[in-house]
Motif scaffolding. Structure first.
Motif, PDB file in Angstrom:
ATOM      1  N   UNK A 167       0.835  -1.208   0.000  1.00 14.37           N
ATOM      2  CA  UNK A 167       0.000   0.000   0.000  1.00 14.37           C
ATOM      3  C   UNK A 167       0.865   1.252   0.000  1.00 14.37           C
ATOM      4  N   UNK A 168       1.896   1.233   0.814  1.00 14.72           N
ATOM      5  CA  UNK A 168       2.764   2.408   0.917  1.00 14.72           C
ATOM      6  C   UNK A 168       3.519   2.641  -0.381  1.00 14.72           C
ATOM      7  N   UNK A 169       4.193   1.581  -0.869  1.00 14.13           N
ATOM      8  CA  UNK A 169       5.038   1.799  -2.053  1.00 14.13           C
ATOM      9  C   UNK A 169       4.214   2.072  -3.307  1.00 14.13           C
ATOM     10  N   UNK A 170       3.087   1.393  -3.469  1.00 16.26           N
ATOM     11  CA  UNK A 170       2.262   1.644  -4.660  1.00 16.26           C
ATOM     12  C   UNK A 170       1.742   3.081  -4.675  1.00 16.26           C
ATOM     13  N   UNK A 171       1.472   3.603  -3.493  1.00 17.42           N
ATOM     14  CA  UNK A 171       1.052   5.002  -3.424  1.00 17.42           C
ATOM     15  C   UNK A 171       2.200   5.934  -3.810  1.00 17.42           C
ATOM     16  N   UNK A 172       3.397   5.640  -3.332  1.00 15.89           N
ATOM     17  CA  UNK A 172       4.555   6.467  -3.687  1.00 15.89           C
ATOM     18  C   UNK A 172       4.889   6.358  -5.168  1.00 15.89           C
ATOM     19  N   UNK A 173       4.665   5.214  -5.747  1.00 14.10           N
ATOM     20  CA  UNK A 173       4.985   4.998  -7.161  1.00 14.10           C
ATOM     21  C   UNK A 173       3.945   5.638  -8.075  1.00 14.10           C
ATOM     22  N   UNK A 174       2.810   6.022  -7.511  1.00 14.25           N
ATOM     23  CA  UNK A 174       1.755   6.694  -8.281  1.00 14.25           C
ATOM     24  C   UNK A 174       1.943   8.211  -8.132  1.00 14.25           C
ATOM     25  N   UNK A 175       2.348   8.867  -9.210  1.00  8.86           N
ATOM     26  CA  UNK A 175       2.649  10.309  -9.133  1.00  8.86           C
ATOM     27  C   UNK A 175       1.424  11.146  -8.832  1.00  8.86           C
ATOM     28  N   UNK A 176       0.232  10.617  -9.049  1.00  5.41           N
ATOM     29  CA  UNK A 176      -0.990  11.351  -8.751  1.00  5.41           C
ATOM     30  C   UNK A 176      -1.391  11.234  -7.279  1.00  5.41           C
ATOM     31  N   UNK A 177      -0.770  10.298  -6.583  1.00  2.00           N
ATOM     32  CA  UNK A 177      -1.160  10.062  -5.203  1.00  2.00           C
ATOM     33  C   UNK A 177      -0.080  10.472  -4.208  1.00  2.00           C
ATOM     34  N   UNK A 178       1.068  10.874  -4.680  1.00  2.00           N
ATOM     35  CA  UNK A 178       2.157  11.221  -3.775  1.00  2.00           C
ATOM     36  C   UNK A 178       2.924  12.410  -4.313  1.00  2.00           C
ATOM     37  N   UNK A 179       3.715  13.003  -3.441  1.00  2.00           N
ATOM     38  CA  UNK A 179       4.514  14.163  -3.819  1.00  2.00           C
ATOM     39  C   UNK A 179       5.987  13.766  -3.903  1.00  2.00           C
ATOM     40  N   UNK A 180       6.752  14.650  -4.528  1.00  2.00           N
ATOM     41  CA  UNK A 180       8.182  14.407  -4.637  1.00  2.00           C
ATOM     42  C   UNK A 180       8.831  14.407  -3.255  1.00  2.00           C
ATOM     43  N   UNK A 214      15.377   5.958  -6.881  1.00  3.98           N
ATOM     44  CA  UNK A 214      15.829   7.344  -6.759  1.00  3.98           C
ATOM     45  C   UNK A 214      15.984   7.990  -8.138  1.00  3.98           C
ATOM     46  N   UNK A 215      16.574   7.268  -9.080  1.00  8.00           N
ATOM     47  CA  UNK A 215      16.744   7.783 -10.434  1.00  8.00           C
ATOM     48  C   UNK A 215      15.381   8.044 -11.090  1.00  8.00           C
ATOM     49  N   UNK A 216      14.446   7.139 -10.835  1.00  4.96           N
ATOM     50  CA  UNK A 216      13.104   7.311 -11.389  1.00  4.96           C
ATOM     51  C   UNK A 216      12.442   8.561 -10.802  1.00  4.96           C
ATOM     52  N   UNK A 217      12.590   8.792  -9.507  1.00  2.00           N
ATOM     53  CA  UNK A 217      12.007   9.980  -8.864  1.00  2.00           C
ATOM     54  C   UNK A 217      12.588  11.262  -9.445  1.00  2.00           C
ATOM     55  N   UNK A 277      -5.872  12.548  -0.120  1.00  2.97           N
ATOM     56  CA  UNK A 277      -6.534  13.056  -1.319  1.00  2.97           C
ATOM     57  C   UNK A 277      -6.341  14.559  -1.475  1.00  2.97           C
ATOM     58  N   UNK A 278      -6.196  15.257  -0.354  1.00  7.84           N
ATOM     59  CA  UNK A 278      -5.971  16.701  -0.429  1.00  7.84           C
ATOM     60  C   UNK A 278      -4.511  17.021  -0.705  1.00  7.84           C
ATOM     61  N   UNK A 279      -3.609  16.072  -0.450  1.00 14.45           N
ATOM     62  CA  UNK A 279      -2.194  16.266  -0.752  1.00 14.45           C
ATOM     63  C   UNK A 279      -1.857  15.956  -2.198  1.00 14.45           C
ATOM     64  N   UNK A 280      -2.811  15.444  -2.949  1.00 13.56           N
ATOM     65  CA  UNK A 280      -2.578  15.129  -4.360  1.00 13.56           C
ATOM     66  C   UNK A 280      -2.271  16.403  -5.141  1.00 13.56           C
TER      67      UNK A 280
END
Length: 888
Positions: A373-386, A462-465, A629-632
């Motif tokens: 749950x954590x990593x999939x959210x981080x890997x989704x650019x619409x659900x997480x921030x840099x 890291x390179x992907x980010x 959802x508000x941090x998107x």
């Protein structure tokens, strides 16, 4: 010889194939008495300059003289007349009149094409273009200056009078251009150019020669656009602005003028058409300004955006996060021996990690060592921030270092180095008596092989980010443009929220940073809508996270434990005591929002934006800044530009009220600009055209002037005055327009009233002379019928008996005076009054006088209906350069 020079001038010209433009110009010049007299009398031969590299070696002048002689000769009959032309370079240049009233200009056309490639063949051309070239070529062929000196064009000095500066400029001009054509057709204008940069004050005043006046037509080359200006300041109300600009303007030019009126940079303005409370179209900067005019069903709105500089600063602040260094083959530990570290590095380098270069493989490894749950959210650019991804990597590196220290201290790594370990193999926990460091986030590291694999995959992440962040920064350096539309939530149907359905008031267009979150957008909207959004009963509502910035991740365990069940947390009302915001901010925190991105059709269903569900009916539900959802990031949902956000306002809410009347109220314009002269509303007249020509105007971007004081090209202000007018005045009505910014062409078919007699230019001429008043009579008109894709040229001209005739190629008909003034009139030929009649004695004297000099300003030449023009005083007047008196 003038033995055959006795025709009335009613002679047609054969059309050789799209040569009507040539025939029209030739008829007008052939009926210019003083010019015809100069060439048919043979005086021009005394002044031929066959060595002038800018001329035609005398060929075109001779061909023109022979053509005029053929047109005005009484010997024209069926047998024809033929004469040999000098300076013909061995080419046949005879002219034949097949009957008494038609001449074939074939040989003139051939000579013209030999020296002007643009006139080769049988393409249609502009009659004024030909007249300009022909007069210039005749001037160069008879130019008395054999070697032109280089003289820099002088500017008027501060202590120099207009007469002195004009005389000096004309004297310099005659040192290079000294011919009969110059003195007969060339006048002088005073051109004043002023730098628009504040504090510069650079003014350049020159006196320039002109051969013809190209005058605009008032009311036809301009367009008045009525628009509603929506200011950025929420305390200011909307304003109606009416501005008149040239039709050749682009939207970019128009916004620059608007910016000057309202005090905003043009880059911070955007123009849009609003139709039924929806954004029908957002105009691009390259669009022609005429797109903003003419559609009565669409209203033009001008929105002031957040300044671009401010957006860039906000983005830099939002994205000013530390970049995590690369995950090297292995980071050293203070507790490990140097020998152990070296062996560990050798082990790392001996392994092949290329298998994990594929994104699916390294994401699978990372998921196996942390929560899906954590990593999939981080890997989704619409659900997480840099920032969240960077913090995750920092904690992952800390975990790897701790695990490495544990293995080095326990000696576990020596056993693996002695054996043949398989990279990436995660063994069951039962096979390892030494467990890893306890962590609620990361797990599954039992040997050095799995640790090295995890570290390699962390580096790939890291390179992907970094690549994702660089792409975002490049794609929207100036922020993104969004449309905000207000919908009535009570009218929406479940699963049916299309586009602009049920929008009840005018929309808003904003520029936001690309890193803005949904919650930050709520705060920005609260500020912009504060004038119309009225709070009724909030019961002490407050918001958590007033700063609206992404929350930190100081405590890794607490952060991820809090977000383990994202769906469950999003359903809970989030009202907590904190610092109070404005009432509008509090209201916006409780309003659901939906969106459509740039790739969606306006007819598709809108999707939820933020944590509030549309139509939930829970009036206590409020968004908070720490909700996932508000941090998107808004730009991840809407795309680069013109995404649509819908505010689902409840018109029946007891907590707030949206005052539509206040939001849509428009005040009269407080920014007034001088409107152009409207004297020619339905039928502009020639004087109004000349007045507009002399009006002060700002240069377009394609005509920018270089200011040597600012050392930059600027859109300077230019003001033109007529200083002196020539004996023969050619006026071109600017019917054909081309915009260099929009590449748009069009023709103006407006009717322009012009006098056939008594055109009084006294009020426009600065240097006035009572003996030579600037009063002109019309004697020829070049007409154009049709549009840009095709057309036909004809001419009107006065014959020797003072009757107006219509010359339509080979057809010549007499017409009434009223027929001459029409909407087809294109180029007008005028001659100044009070001219004296020529005598044979004066002609004979001037024919043999090849040493005459031209006066600084030609004397008046009188012509009545029966006269053919005068040359004696023009050619015999002394060169007046000794006196400061400048007589026109």
């Amino acid at each position: 010889s003038r033995n055959n020079y006795d025709s009335t001038g009613r002679v047609g010209l054969s059309n050789l194939g799209n040569t009507c433009f040539m025939n029209s110009t030739l008829q007008c010049l052939a009926h210019t008495d003083i010019l015809r007299e100069y060439f048919t009398s043979g005086i021009y031969k005394e002044h031929l300059n066959i060595d002038n590299p800018l001329g035609t070696g005398g060929e075109l002048a001779t061909a023109f003289a022979e053509l005029l002689t053929s047109m005005w000769s009484t010997k024209g009959n069926n047998s024809g007349t033929s004469s040999s032309l000098p300076y013909s370079n061995g080419c046949s240049t005879s002219y034949t009149a097949y009957n008494s009233n038609v001449v074939n200009p074939r040989n003139f056309k051939y000579s013209l094409g030999r020296h002007a490639e643009q006139f080769i063949g049988y393409d249609q051309h502009d009659s004024q273009e030909l007249a300009t070239y022909l007069l210039d070529a005749l001037h160069e062929d008879t130019n008395r200056v054999t070697k032109k000196p280089y003289i820099e064009k002088p500017e008027q000095k501060v202590d120099e009078s207009d007469n002195e500066a004009a005389a000096k400029a004309w004297d310099i001009h005659l040192q290079r251009e000294d011919s009969f054509v110059t003195r007969t057709f060339v006048g002088q204008v005073k051109s004043k150019v002023t730098c628009p940069i504040a504090g510069c004050g650079r003014v350049s005043t020159t006196y320039d020669p002109f051969m013809y006046l190209s005058v605009p037509i008032p009311g036809t080359s301009d367009v008045t656009i009525d628009a509603t200006f929506v200011p950025l300041d929420p305390k200011k109300i909307n304003e109606k602005i009416s501005l008149t600009v040239p039709k050749s303007f682009s939207v970019s030019d128009y916004l620059e003028r608007i910016g000057e009126l309202v005090g905003a940079a043009s880059e911070d303005l955007i123009a849009a058409d609003i139709f039924k409370n929806d954004v029908y179209e957002i105009y691009t900067l390259s669009d022609p300004v005429t797109k903003l005019f003419g559609n009565q069903n669409v209203d033009v709105f001008l929105y002031q955006l957040e300044p671009l500089v401010s957006i860039q600063q906000q983005q830099k602040k939002m994205e000013d996060v530390p970049e995590l260094g690369a995950c090297h083959p292995f980071m050293s530990c203070s507790s490990s021996s140097e020998k152990d570290t070296q062996n560990l590095v050798k082990s790392c380098l001996s392994n092949d990690f290329s298998f994990y270069d594929d994104e699916y493989q390294w994401t699978s490894i990372l998921c196996s060592h942390t929560s899906d749950v954590i990593f999939n959210r981080l890997h989704n650019t619409k659900r997480s921030t840099h920032q969240e991804r960077i913090d995750f990597l920092a904690k992952l590196q800390t975990y790897i270092i701790r695990e490495k220290e544990r293995m080095l201290n326990s000696g576990q790594h020596t056993e693996e180095l002695a054996g043949d370990s398989h990279i990436g193999t995660v063994l069951p926990s039962a096979a390892h008596p030494k467990p890893s460091v306890s962590s609620s986030i990361f797990h599954g590291v039992y040997n050095m092989s799995s640790l090295l694999t995890l570290q390699y995959c962390a580096e790939k992440f890291r390179q992907w980010c970094m690549a994702i962040q660089a792409e975002k920064q490049k794609s929207a350096e100036g922020g993104i443009i969004i449309q905000v539309l207000m919908q009535d939530e009570s009218l929406l149907r479940p699963y049916y929220s299309r586009g602009a359905d049920f929008c009840f008031t005018i929309p808003l267009i904003m520029r936001i940073p690309r890193s803005m979150t949904v919650f930050e957008l709520r705060l920005a909207l609260g500020k912009r809508l504060s004038r119309a959004l009225e709070a009724n009963d909030l019961n002490g509502w407050t918001l958590q996270g007033v700063s609206a910035l992404p929350v930190g991740m100081d405590d890794c365990n607490d952060f991820y434990n809090k977000h383990e069940d994202v769906n469950e947390s999003a359903k809970k009302p989030k009202i907590s005591p904190s610092s109070k915001l404005t009432n509008a901010d509090l209201v916006l925190a409780g309003i659901p929002m939906t969106y459509q991105n740039t790739n969606q059709s306006t007819y598709t269903r809108a999707h939820r934006l933020g944590c509030l569900e549309a139509g939930s009916g829970n009036i206590l539900e409020q968004a908070t800044s720490d909700d996932p959802d508000e941090l998107a990031i808004v730009s991840d949902f809407l795309g680069r530009d013109s995404g649509r956000v819908f505010l689902l306002l409840s018109r029946k809410s007891t907590r707030y009220n949206f005052n539509v009347e206040t939001w849509e109220h428009v005040a009269p314009s407080t920014h007034q600009e001088e409107m152009p002269d409207a004297s020619g509303r339905s039928h502009p007249n020639l004087l109004s055209c000349i007045k507009k020509y002399c009006q002060k105007e700002q240069l377009e971007k394609s005509e920018m002037w270089f200011c040597n004081r600012c050392q930059a090209h600027v859109r300077a202000w230019k003001h033109i005055h007529l200083f002196r007018t020539p004996p023969i005045l050619i006026i071109q009505l600017k019917r054909f327009h081309y915009s260099s910014s929009t590449h748009h062409r069009y023709k103006i078919d407006a009717w322009v009233e012009f006098p056939l007699e008594g055109l009084d230019l006294t009020e426009f001429v600065l240097n006035r002379n009572e003996e030579e008043e600037a009063i002109y009579d019309c004697y020829a008109v070049s007409n154009h019928y049709g549009g840009l894709g095709g057309g036909h040229y004809t001419a009107f001209a006065l014959d020797k008996d003072g009757h107006w005739c219509h010359f339509d190629d080979s057809v010549v008909t007499e017409v009434d005076d009223a027929a001459v003034v029409s909407k087809a009139a294109y180029v007008l030929y005028y001659r100044r009054r009070e001219q004296k009649k020529i005598t044979n004695a004066s002609e004979e004297r001037l024919t043999h006088d090849s040493e005459f000099k031209y006066s600084l300003s030609p004397v008046s030449i009188t012509t009545d209906a029966s006269s053919s023009g005068s040359l004696d005083e023009i050619l015999d007047a002394p060169y007046q350069n000794e006196s400061n008196d400048f007589a026109v």
